[in-house]
Design a protein around this motif. Structure first.
Motif, PDB file in Angstrom:
ATOM      1  N   LEU A  78       4.617  15.543   3.541  1.00 19.29           N
ATOM      2  CA  LEU A  78       4.765  14.330   2.675  1.00 19.29           C
ATOM      3  C   LEU A  78       4.103  14.490   1.473  1.00 19.29           C
ATOM      4  O   LEU A  78       3.061  14.688   1.427  1.00 19.29           O
ATOM      5  CB  LEU A  78       4.572  12.976   3.389  1.00 19.29           C
ATOM      6  N   ASN A  79       4.629  13.748   0.295  1.00 16.73           N
ATOM      7  CA  ASN A  79       3.747  13.521  -0.894  1.00 16.73           C
ATOM      8  C   ASN A  79       3.469  11.888  -0.675  1.00 16.73           C
ATOM      9  O   ASN A  79       4.189  11.105  -1.050  1.00 16.73           O
ATOM     10  CB  ASN A  79       4.731  13.897  -2.297  1.00 16.73           C
ATOM     11  N   TRP A  80       2.426  11.868  -0.506  1.00 18.47           N
ATOM     12  CA  TRP A  80       1.772  10.382   0.040  1.00 18.47           C
ATOM     13  C   TRP A  80       1.662   9.436  -1.116  1.00 18.47           C
ATOM     14  O   TRP A  80       1.711  10.027  -2.086  1.00 18.47           O
ATOM     15  CB  TRP A  80       0.578  10.463   0.993  1.00 18.47           C
ATOM     16  N   ALA A  81       1.769   8.443  -0.867  1.00 11.98           N
ATOM     17  CA  ALA A  81       1.716   7.090  -1.719  1.00 11.98           C
ATOM     18  C   ALA A  81       0.480   6.162  -1.070  1.00 11.98           C
ATOM     19  O   ALA A  81       0.463   6.166   0.077  1.00 11.98           O
ATOM     20  CB  ALA A  81       3.003   6.311  -2.106  1.00 11.98           C
ATOM     21  N   PRO A  82      -0.062   5.346  -1.933  1.00 13.15           N
ATOM     22  CA  PRO A  82      -0.936   4.229  -1.189  1.00 13.15           C
ATOM     23  C   PRO A  82      -0.311   3.540  -0.297  1.00 13.15           C
ATOM     24  O   PRO A  82       1.035   3.227  -0.372  1.00 13.15           O
ATOM     25  CB  PRO A  82      -1.568   3.494  -2.582  1.00 13.15           C
ATOM     26  N   SER A  83      -1.049   3.157   0.624  1.00  9.15           N
ATOM     27  CA  SER A  83      -0.470   2.313   1.722  1.00  9.15           C
ATOM     28  C   SER A  83      -0.075   0.941   1.233  1.00  9.15           C
ATOM     29  O   SER A  83       0.976   0.497   2.135  1.00  9.15           O
ATOM     30  CB  SER A  83      -1.345   2.366   2.982  1.00  9.15           C
ATOM     31  N   VAL A  84      -0.646   0.385   0.472  1.00  9.18           N
ATOM     32  CA  VAL A  84      -0.022  -0.842  -0.324  1.00  9.18           C
ATOM     33  C   VAL A  84       0.009  -0.448  -1.704  1.00  9.18           C
ATOM     34  O   VAL A  84      -0.806  -0.060  -2.479  1.00  9.18           O
ATOM     35  CB  VAL A  84      -1.030  -1.935  -0.206  1.00  9.18           C
ATOM     36  N   THR A  85       1.351  -0.421  -2.008  1.00  4.87           N
ATOM     37  CA  THR A  85       1.673   0.082  -3.574  1.00  4.87           C
ATOM     38  C   THR A  85       1.636  -0.713  -4.807  1.00  4.87           C
ATOM     39  O   THR A  85       1.110  -0.217  -6.029  1.00  4.87           O
ATOM     40  CB  THR A  85       2.992   0.674  -3.622  1.00  4.87           C
ATOM     41  N   ASN A  86       1.612  -2.055  -4.683  1.00  8.42           N
ATOM     42  CA  ASN A  86       1.405  -3.036  -5.664  1.00  8.42           C
ATOM     43  C   ASN A  86       0.859  -4.374  -5.395  1.00  8.42           C
ATOM     44  O   ASN A  86       1.372  -5.248  -5.416  1.00  8.42           O
ATOM     45  CB  ASN A  86       2.892  -3.326  -6.365  1.00  8.42           C
ATOM     46  N   PRO A  87      -0.430  -4.115  -4.884  1.00 13.80           N
ATOM     47  CA  PRO A  87      -1.095  -5.559  -4.726  1.00 13.80           C
ATOM     48  C   PRO A  87      -1.327  -6.328  -5.761  1.00 13.80           C
ATOM     49  O   PRO A  87      -1.807  -5.895  -6.873  1.00 13.80           O
ATOM     50  CB  PRO A  87      -2.321  -5.037  -4.038  1.00 13.80           C
ATOM     51  N   ASP A  88      -1.093  -7.770  -5.702  1.00 17.77           N
ATOM     52  CA  ASP A  88      -1.717  -8.465  -7.052  1.00 17.77           C
ATOM     53  C   ASP A  88      -2.988  -8.618  -7.268  1.00 17.77           C
ATOM     54  O   ASP A  88      -3.204  -8.691  -8.432  1.00 17.77           O
ATOM     55  CB  ASP A  88      -0.974  -9.870  -6.550  1.00 17.77           C
ATOM     56  N   LYS A  89      -3.710  -8.377  -6.070  1.00 20.95           N
ATOM     57  CA  LYS A  89      -5.186  -8.483  -6.378  1.00 20.95           C
ATOM     58  C   LYS A  89      -6.042  -7.319  -5.540  1.00 20.95           C
ATOM     59  O   LYS A  89      -5.420  -7.131  -4.267  1.00 20.95           O
ATOM     60  CB  LYS A  89      -5.641  -9.871  -5.772  1.00 20.95           C
TER      61      LYS A  89
END
Length: 299
Positions: A78-89
């Motif tokens: 896998l080419n990993w991405a952050p576990s939460v991709t678009n946090p507001d804060k």
């Protein structure tokens, strides 16, 4: 459930870890005409228990279907991405472990010390992190992350856990010379890719008591931090409740809960060896998995 994100053909996708591989949620939803099932991590967070159940039902379909092996991906490819991709804060708690406060000769805080990071700091498992040209003192910090599941304000400590969706691991990388240049820490915390987050977002029900998890950091295989979240000064309920007294928390917000003893800053000045080009740092938290990144000199 262990949720994760990965990149495929320049598209960020949601996966679920199973014993037989990672289920590609979007591909499975299309295969089984599950139009109502959320196919992004924020869709699952916002959808709560019903969304988690829908995704679990889809995963069960894949595992029961002998012809669905193409929907199961290998983690190491896998080419990993952050576990939460678009946090507001992105909210951080400083000096929240007793032994860490002691090693840095800081007084035990009476209230949670809060600062913030931004989305530019997010990166993922397996990705290189550039050492900024503006600092020579980059330090590691193994931390537990709380991920908020429901909008809340003024929540009590007794009810705070009802608003937690799950947990993840993070390396709260810190440029100490920039952090301590002024009384405000932010500058040393907001460099690009200074919050490797993941590998998984694990739902709260699977984690259980997150106030009692083993937490560890290794650099080039050498253990530098090894503690337990039970050493936190302010526990998870207290942190969520305290922050909610001052601002509204939204689904997908992430809260970094502080780091245990063993950081470079805690050593005597003549024994401090900060991160350098080629160093490999792994953050591991019980039940949440481990996230590894290599540090490279910025060019």
């Amino acid at each position: 459930m262990k949720l994760l994100n990965f990149n495929e053909n320049n598209v960020q996708k949601l996966g679920v870890k199973t014993d037989r591989g990672v289920v590609d949620v979007a591909a499975a939803a299309e295969r089984y005409s599950a139009e109502e099932t959320p196919v992004t991590v924020h869709g699952v967070i916002e959808g709560g228990k019903e969304a988690v159940a829908a995704v679990q039902g889809l995963v069960d379909q894949v595992l029961a279907d002998s012809a669905a092996s193409d929907l199961l991906l290998e983690e190491d490819k896998l080419n990993w991405a952050p576990s939460v991709t678009n946090p507001d804060k992105i909210i951080c708690v400083g000096l929240n472990y007793r032994k860490h406060a002691e090693e840095t000769n800081a007084p035990i805080p009476k209230y949670p010390i809060l600062f913030n990071k931004f989305s530019n700091t997010l990166t993922a498992h397996g990705h290189d992190v550039a050492l900024p040209k503006s600092t020579n003192e980059v330090d590691y910090e193994a931390e537990l992350v709380i991920v908020i599941g429901k909008k809340t304000k003024y929540v009590s400590k007794e009810e705070a856990l009802d608003y937690v969706f799950g947990y993840s691991a993070v390396n709260d990388l810190s440029a100490r010379d920039l952090q301590l240049r002024t009384p405000q820490w932010m500058l040393g915390k907001i460099c690009d890719d200074f919050s490797p987050l993941g590998p998984y977002l694990v739902t709260a029900d699977e984690v259980g008591d997150a106030n009692n998890l083993e937490i560890k950091c290794t650099v080039n295989g050498e253990v530098r931090q090894h503690s337990n979240t039970s050493d936190m000064i302010f526990n998870i309920s207290e942190i969520v409740s305290y922050i909610s007294q001052h601002l509204t928390l939204s689904p997908g917000d992430v809260i970094l809960t502080g780091t245990p003893e063993g950081v470079v800053l805690g050593y005597p000045e003549d024994k401090r060896v900060y991160l350098k080009d080629g160093d490999v740092v792994t953050i591991e938290i019980e039940k949440l998995g481990s996230i590894t990144n290599r540090l490279v000199a910025e060019v």
